[in-house]
Scaffold this active site. Structure first.
Site, mmCIF file in Angstrom:
data_model
loop_
_atom_site.group_PDB
_atom_site.id
_atom_site.type_symbol
_atom_site.label_atom_id
_atom_site.label_comp_id
_atom_site.label_asym_id
_atom_site.label_seq_id
_atom_site.Cartn_x
_atom_site.Cartn_y
_atom_site.Cartn_z
ATOM 1 N N TRP A 249 0.959 -1.029 0.146
ATOM 2 C CA TRP A 249 -0.114 0.199 0.028
ATOM 3 C C TRP A 249 0.974 1.157 0.072
ATOM 4 O O TRP A 249 1.841 1.308 0.835
ATOM 5 C CB TRP A 249 -1.007 0.001 1.185
ATOM 6 C CG TRP A 249 -2.125 0.911 1.297
ATOM 7 C CD1 TRP A 249 -1.905 2.302 1.337
ATOM 8 C CD2 TRP A 249 -3.351 0.527 0.887
ATOM 9 N NE1 TRP A 249 -3.282 2.643 1.476
ATOM 10 C CE2 TRP A 249 -4.202 1.546 0.974
ATOM 11 C CE3 TRP A 249 -4.040 -0.812 0.898
ATOM 12 C CZ2 TRP A 249 -5.628 1.740 0.825
ATOM 13 C CZ3 TRP A 249 -5.410 -0.723 0.656
ATOM 14 C CH2 TRP A 249 -6.118 0.496 0.760
ATOM 15 N N PHE B 3 -0.900 -3.144 8.089
ATOM 16 C CA PHE B 3 -1.754 -3.905 8.903
ATOM 17 C C PHE B 3 -1.058 -5.441 8.793
ATOM 18 O O PHE B 3 -1.109 -5.918 9.800
ATOM 19 C CB PHE B 3 -3.233 -4.139 8.677
ATOM 20 C CG PHE B 3 -4.028 -4.867 9.804
ATOM 21 C CD1 PHE B 3 -4.088 -4.372 10.711
ATOM 22 C CD2 PHE B 3 -4.382 -6.159 9.482
ATOM 23 C CE1 PHE B 3 -4.695 -4.978 11.924
ATOM 24 C CE2 PHE B 3 -5.139 -6.830 10.396
ATOM 25 C CZ PHE B 3 -5.301 -6.254 11.788
ATOM 26 N N ILE C 232 -1.157 7.060 5.372
ATOM 27 C CA ILE C 232 -1.477 8.133 5.279
ATOM 28 C C ILE C 232 -2.952 8.607 5.528
ATOM 29 O O ILE C 232 -3.933 7.662 5.290
ATOM 30 C CB ILE C 232 -1.379 8.797 3.773
ATOM 31 C CG1 ILE C 232 0.056 8.762 3.328
ATOM 32 C CG2 ILE C 232 -1.658 10.019 3.392
ATOM 33 C CD1 ILE C 232 0.532 8.664 1.951
ATOM 34 N N THR D 228 -11.639 8.812 6.712
ATOM 35 C CA THR D 228 -12.109 7.966 7.808
ATOM 36 C C THR D 228 -11.180 7.549 9.015
ATOM 37 O O THR D 228 -9.947 8.233 8.689
ATOM 38 C CB THR D 228 -12.538 6.514 7.324
ATOM 39 O OG1 THR D 228 -11.351 5.954 6.940
ATOM 40 C CG2 THR D 228 -13.511 6.700 6.017
ATOM 41 N N HIS E 183 -9.616 4.927 9.620
ATOM 42 C CA HIS E 183 -8.832 3.875 9.309
ATOM 43 C C HIS E 183 -7.477 4.077 9.611
ATOM 44 O O HIS E 183 -6.728 3.114 10.271
ATOM 45 C CB HIS E 183 -9.025 3.412 7.864
ATOM 46 C CG HIS E 183 -9.269 2.277 7.395
ATOM 47 N ND1 HIS E 183 -10.593 1.879 7.082
ATOM 48 C CD2 HIS E 183 -8.277 1.149 7.242
ATOM 49 C CE1 HIS E 183 -10.455 0.377 6.782
ATOM 50 N NE2 HIS E 183 -9.185 0.048 6.746
HETATM 51 C C1 DLZ Z 1 -7.107 -0.092 3.825
HETATM 52 C C2 DLZ Z 1 -6.043 0.602 4.163
HETATM 53 C C3 DLZ Z 1 -5.993 1.874 4.283
HETATM 54 C C4 DLZ Z 1 -7.470 2.779 4.097
HETATM 55 N N1 DLZ Z 1 -4.891 3.016 4.238
HETATM 56 C C5 DLZ Z 1 -3.819 2.269 4.353
HETATM 57 C C6 DLZ Z 1 -2.470 2.890 4.169
HETATM 58 O O1 DLZ Z 1 -2.622 4.415 4.286
HETATM 59 N N2 DLZ Z 1 -1.256 2.362 4.395
HETATM 60 C C7 DLZ Z 1 -1.377 1.122 4.442
HETATM 61 O O2 DLZ Z 1 -0.249 0.371 4.453
HETATM 62 N N3 DLZ Z 1 -2.405 0.447 4.367
HETATM 63 C C8 DLZ Z 1 -3.623 0.901 4.318
HETATM 64 N N4 DLZ Z 1 -4.854 0.079 4.088
HETATM 65 C C9 DLZ Z 1 -4.491 -1.263 3.981
HETATM 66 C C10 DLZ Z 1 -4.417 -2.107 5.180
HETATM 67 O O3 DLZ Z 1 -3.229 -1.801 5.889
HETATM 68 C C11 DLZ Z 1 -4.830 -3.549 5.151
HETATM 69 O O4 DLZ Z 1 -3.845 -4.098 4.047
HETATM 70 C C12 DLZ Z 1 -6.272 -4.001 4.621
HETATM 71 O O5 DLZ Z 1 -7.149 -3.276 5.728
HETATM 72 C C13 DLZ Z 1 -6.261 -5.357 4.705
HETATM 73 O O6 DLZ Z 1 -6.191 -6.065 5.941
#
Ligand code: DLZ
Length: 157
Positions: A31, A66, A90, A94, A96
Site C-alpha cells: 500500500w 496491517f 496516510i 475515515t 482507518h
Molecule cells: C485499508 C488501508 C487504508 C485505508 N489505508 C492504508 C494506508 O494508508 N497504508 C497502508 O499501508 N495500508 C492501508 N490500508 C490497508 C491495510 O493496511 C490492510 O492491508 C487492509 O485493511 C487488509 O487487511
C-alpha cells in the site's frame, strides 16, 4: 517538528557495526508502494554499504501495513537476525488511519517483546503524501536508511 533534530539519514559511518554474517528480512507493505519502495531501496542500499551480503537480505511483500505484523512474525520464525518492517499509512477521510497505525505499532511492539529477533519500525504515519515524500528521499532524508542503521546497531545487543 520531531524530524528536525532526529534525522540520522546523515550518520557517522565509523560507528556502525559491520553487517557481514547477518541475515536481514525486510517486510514491505505494498500500500502506498511508490513511497514504501523508496524506503526499501534506502534500507537495502544502506545494508549493502555496510557489508551485508545481497543474498542475505530477503524481501517479504505484504498487502498493507496491517499485514506487516504477520509478515514480520513469519520472518522472525525463520531466524533472521533482524527484521525491518516498512509501511506508509496516510491519513484519509475515515478513522482507518488511527486503527491501522495503532494496530501495527502495538503488533510490532509485541513482536519485539516476545519474538526471537528485533523488529525495526519503519512505518510512516503521515497527514499527506507530501510528508511521506519528504521522509522517503526528500528534505527529511530517507527513513529506510535510518531503519537499516537501527537494524545494524541492534546487533550489538
Ligand atoms: C485499508 C488501508 C487504508 C485505508 N489505508 C492504508 C494506508 O494508508 N497504508 C497502508 O499501508 N495500508 C492501508 N490500508 C490497508 C491495510 O493496511 C490492510 O492491508 C487492509 O485493511 C487488509 O487487511
Amino acid at each position: 517538528m520531531a524530524s528536525a533534530n532526529k534525522n540520522i539519514s546523515s550518520y557517522d559511518d565509523l560507528n556502525i557495526p559491520d553487517g557481514n554474517d547477518l541475515r536481514i528480512a525486510i517486510v514491505v507493505a505494498q500500500w502506498n508502494q511508490a513511497i514504501t519502495n523508496k524506503l526499501y531501496i534506502g534500507a537495502r542500499e544502506t545494508l549493502l554499504k555496510h557489508n551485508v551480503v545481497a543474498e542475505n537480505i530477503v524481501k517479504f511483500n505484504v498487502p498493507g501495513s496491517f499485514e506487516l505484523i504477520y509478515g514480520a512474525s513469519k520472518a522472525q520464525a525463520q531466524n533472521f537476525d533482524v527484521v525491518i518492517a516498512i509501511g506508509c499509512i496516510i491519513q484519509g477521510e475515515t478513522r482507518h488511519f488511527e486503527f491501522i497505525s495503532n494496530a501495527v505499532t502495538q503488533g510490532i511492539k509485541d513482536l519485539n517483546l516476545n519474538g526471537k529477533s528485533p523488529v525495526i519500525f519503519c512505518v510512516l504515519t503521515d497527514d499527506n503524501i507530501r510528508q511521506s515524500q519528504s521522509r522517503s528521499g526528500g528534505k527529511f532524508g530517507n527513513k529506510g536508511v535510518e531503519a537499516a542503521i537501527a537494524a545494524l546497531k541492534m546487533i550489538l545487543l
